[in-house]
Scaffold this active site. Structure first.
Site, PDB file in Angstrom:
ATOM      1  N   LYS A  37     -68.980  17.361  28.246  1.00 34.99           N
ATOM      2  CA  LYS A  37     -70.235  16.749  27.812  1.00 34.99           C
ATOM      3  C   LYS A  37     -71.391  17.715  28.015  1.00 34.99           C
ATOM      4  O   LYS A  37     -71.583  18.245  29.107  1.00 34.99           O
ATOM      5  CB  LYS A  37     -70.516  15.460  28.593  1.00 34.99           C
ATOM      6  CG  LYS A  37     -71.820  14.770  28.179  1.00 34.99           C
ATOM      7  CD  LYS A  37     -72.059  13.501  28.956  1.00 34.99           C
ATOM      8  CE  LYS A  37     -72.728  13.738  30.299  1.00 34.99           C
ATOM      9  NZ  LYS A  37     -74.171  14.072  30.183  1.00 34.99           N
ATOM     10  N   LEU A  65     -77.309  13.417  23.778  1.00 35.94           N
ATOM     11  CA  LEU A  65     -78.760  13.548  23.685  1.00 35.94           C
ATOM     12  C   LEU A  65     -79.442  12.192  23.556  1.00 35.94           C
ATOM     13  O   LEU A  65     -80.675  12.111  23.564  1.00 35.94           O
ATOM     14  CB  LEU A  65     -79.138  14.448  22.505  1.00 35.94           C
ATOM     15  CG  LEU A  65     -78.572  15.866  22.564  1.00 35.94           C
ATOM     16  CD1 LEU A  65     -79.044  16.687  21.370  1.00 35.94           C
ATOM     17  CD2 LEU A  65     -78.939  16.563  23.867  1.00 35.94           C
ATOM     18  N   LYS A  66     -78.664  11.140  23.399  1.00 33.17           N
ATOM     19  CA  LYS A  66     -79.187   9.765  23.368  1.00 33.17           C
ATOM     20  C   LYS A  66     -80.381   9.657  22.428  1.00 33.17           C
ATOM     21  O   LYS A  66     -81.492   9.287  22.824  1.00 33.17           O
ATOM     22  CB  LYS A  66     -79.576   9.300  24.776  1.00 33.17           C
ATOM     23  CG  LYS A  66     -78.431   9.300  25.779  1.00 33.17           C
ATOM     24  CD  LYS A  66     -78.895   8.785  27.134  1.00 33.17           C
ATOM     25  CE  LYS A  66     -77.790   8.810  28.163  1.00 33.17           C
ATOM     26  NZ  LYS A  66     -77.430  10.205  28.571  1.00 33.17           N
ATOM     27  N   PHE A  68     -83.318   8.731  20.288  1.00 24.94           N
ATOM     28  CA  PHE A  68     -84.170   7.542  20.229  1.00 24.94           C
ATOM     29  C   PHE A  68     -85.504   7.968  19.639  1.00 24.94           C
ATOM     30  O   PHE A  68     -86.352   8.544  20.311  1.00 24.94           O
ATOM     31  CB  PHE A  68     -84.354   6.949  21.627  1.00 24.94           C
ATOM     32  CG  PHE A  68     -85.052   5.619  21.631  1.00 24.94           C
ATOM     33  CD1 PHE A  68     -84.340   4.456  21.405  1.00 24.94           C
ATOM     34  CD2 PHE A  68     -86.415   5.530  21.854  1.00 24.94           C
ATOM     35  CE1 PHE A  68     -84.979   3.219  21.395  1.00 24.94           C
ATOM     36  CE2 PHE A  68     -87.064   4.298  21.846  1.00 24.94           C
ATOM     37  CZ  PHE A  68     -86.341   3.142  21.614  1.00 24.94           C
ATOM     38  N   THR A  73     -86.189  10.630  11.604  1.00 28.82           N
ATOM     39  CA  THR A  73     -86.025  11.758  12.513  1.00 28.82           C
ATOM     40  C   THR A  73     -84.620  11.785  13.100  1.00 28.82           C
ATOM     41  O   THR A  73     -83.994  12.846  13.210  1.00 28.82           O
ATOM     42  CB  THR A  73     -87.076  11.695  13.644  1.00 28.82           C
ATOM     43  OG1 THR A  73     -88.378  11.790  13.071  1.00 28.82           O
ATOM     44  CG2 THR A  73     -86.874  12.826  14.644  1.00 28.82           C
ATOM     45  N   THR A 117     -76.414   3.651  33.049  1.00 30.88           N
ATOM     46  CA  THR A 117     -75.729   3.261  34.283  1.00 30.88           C
ATOM     47  C   THR A 117     -76.607   3.424  35.513  1.00 30.88           C
ATOM     48  O   THR A 117     -76.244   2.971  36.602  1.00 30.88           O
ATOM     49  CB  THR A 117     -74.429   4.074  34.474  1.00 30.88           C
ATOM     50  OG1 THR A 117     -74.716   5.468  34.304  1.00 30.88           O
ATOM     51  CG2 THR A 117     -73.370   3.641  33.487  1.00 30.88           C
ATOM     52  N   GLN A 190     -76.810   6.643  40.475  1.00 33.77           N
ATOM     53  CA  GLN A 190     -76.146   5.758  39.529  1.00 33.77           C
ATOM     54  C   GLN A 190     -75.904   4.421  40.214  1.00 33.77           C
ATOM     55  O   GLN A 190     -75.417   4.365  41.342  1.00 33.77           O
ATOM     56  CB  GLN A 190     -74.807   6.346  39.066  1.00 33.77           C
ATOM     57  CG  GLN A 190     -74.940   7.652  38.304  1.00 33.77           C
ATOM     58  CD  GLN A 190     -75.326   7.462  36.856  1.00 33.77           C
ATOM     59  OE1 GLN A 190     -76.190   6.653  36.541  1.00 33.77           O
ATOM     60  NE2 GLN A 190     -74.705   8.199  35.970  1.00 33.77           N
ATOM     61  N   ARG A 211     -70.839  15.217  38.872  1.00 36.34           N
ATOM     62  CA  ARG A 211     -70.941  15.794  40.220  1.00 36.34           C
ATOM     63  C   ARG A 211     -69.672  15.681  41.078  1.00 36.34           C
ATOM     64  O   ARG A 211     -69.389  16.612  41.841  1.00 36.34           O
ATOM     65  CB  ARG A 211     -72.138  15.181  40.952  1.00 36.34           C
ATOM     66  CG  ARG A 211     -73.467  15.728  40.457  1.00 36.34           C
ATOM     67  CD  ARG A 211     -74.619  14.897  40.927  1.00 36.34           C
ATOM     68  NE  ARG A 211     -74.597  13.566  40.323  1.00 36.34           N
ATOM     69  CZ  ARG A 211     -75.545  12.642  40.517  1.00 36.34           C
ATOM     70  NH1 ARG A 211     -76.556  12.899  41.320  1.00 36.34           N
ATOM     71  NH2 ARG A 211     -75.472  11.470  39.924  1.00 36.34           N
TER      72      ARG A 211
END
Length: 235
Positions: A37, A65-66, A68, A73, A117, A190, A211
């Protein structure tokens, strides 16, 4: 059963400061993994260079990159991904944004982000939302599937309801994965987390891990332990 190899059940999040660190981590782990990712931090460091490097090495890439933004665009941004061999891309689960992204996704599998999350129930209340996280995730996932999304990103805590209610067609990718005792770590940023094995048992297809692997003294040992959990869950 989706045709996903054990080597691709874990998507390793390259959430590191520099492209050099990302490439070093890939070289340490690619004997056991085939899916990585690239998130906003790394993408801002070198744009598509790491994405292209991963694809050239034969790996699959989730570009997280989510998106929004206004629909036009988002549509133009998604179109930029198609020439880079990206396998999965993420957009926020908003109807006009999903529709726009679908117009240009080509062969890319599109994942709608339901609820981050890092959010807990109190965060939803602060934003003025009255429904539970589980209900909101289910509503957004159902809508995304109806619109034509390939899948969603959600925590493992909602996976069972999504799988039971929406069936096997949905590709369910679950972040917030922690090994064993780390699930109880109250200092974790998280909020909605669980182990890899439990996530797969609950219905997740793939898990995103950062991590716990990238910060481990022995990343391969962590990967092998998680893969063993996943294999047992799939059986």
């Amino acid at each position: 059963m989706k045709d996903i190899s054990l080597k691709e059940r874990i998507i390793l999040a390259l959430d590191v400061e520099t492209p050099e660190q990302a490439r070093e981590l890939v070289k340490k782990t690619e004997s056991h993994l085939g899916f990585y990712k690239v998130g906003l931090q790394l993408f801002m460091a070198d744009w598509f260079q790491t994405v292209d490097w991963l694809v050239d090495r034969g790996h699959k890439v989730m570009l997280d990159l989510k998106f929004f933004d206004i629909p036009e665009t988002v549509k133009l941004a998604v179109a930029q991904l198609r020439s880079h061999g990206v396998s999965l891309a993420t957009v926020h689960g908003n109807d006009p944004i999903i529709r726009a992204a679908l117009e240009e996704k080509g062969d890319i599998k599109l994942l709608a982000v339901t609820v981050l999350t890092s959010f807990g129930e109190e965060d939803l209340r602060a934003m003025g939302m009255t429904q539970s996280i589980e209900d909101l995730v289910y509503f957004r996932a159902k809508r995304a599937l109806e619109l034509g999304c390939d899948g969603v990103v959600s925590s493992g805590l909602e996976a069972a309801r999504l799988r039971d209610g929406l069936g096997e067609k949905l590709l369910l990718v679950t972040p917030g994965i922690r090994p064993g005792a780390n699930v109880l770590d109250t200092a974790d940023d998280q909020t909605r987390i669980m182990t890899a094995g439990r996530a797969i048992t609950s219905g997740a297809d793939q898990v995103v891990v950062g991590r716990p692997i990238s910060k481990a003294a022995d990343p391969i040992a962590v990967i092998e332990a998680m893969q063993q959990e996943i294999a047992q869950a799939l059986r």
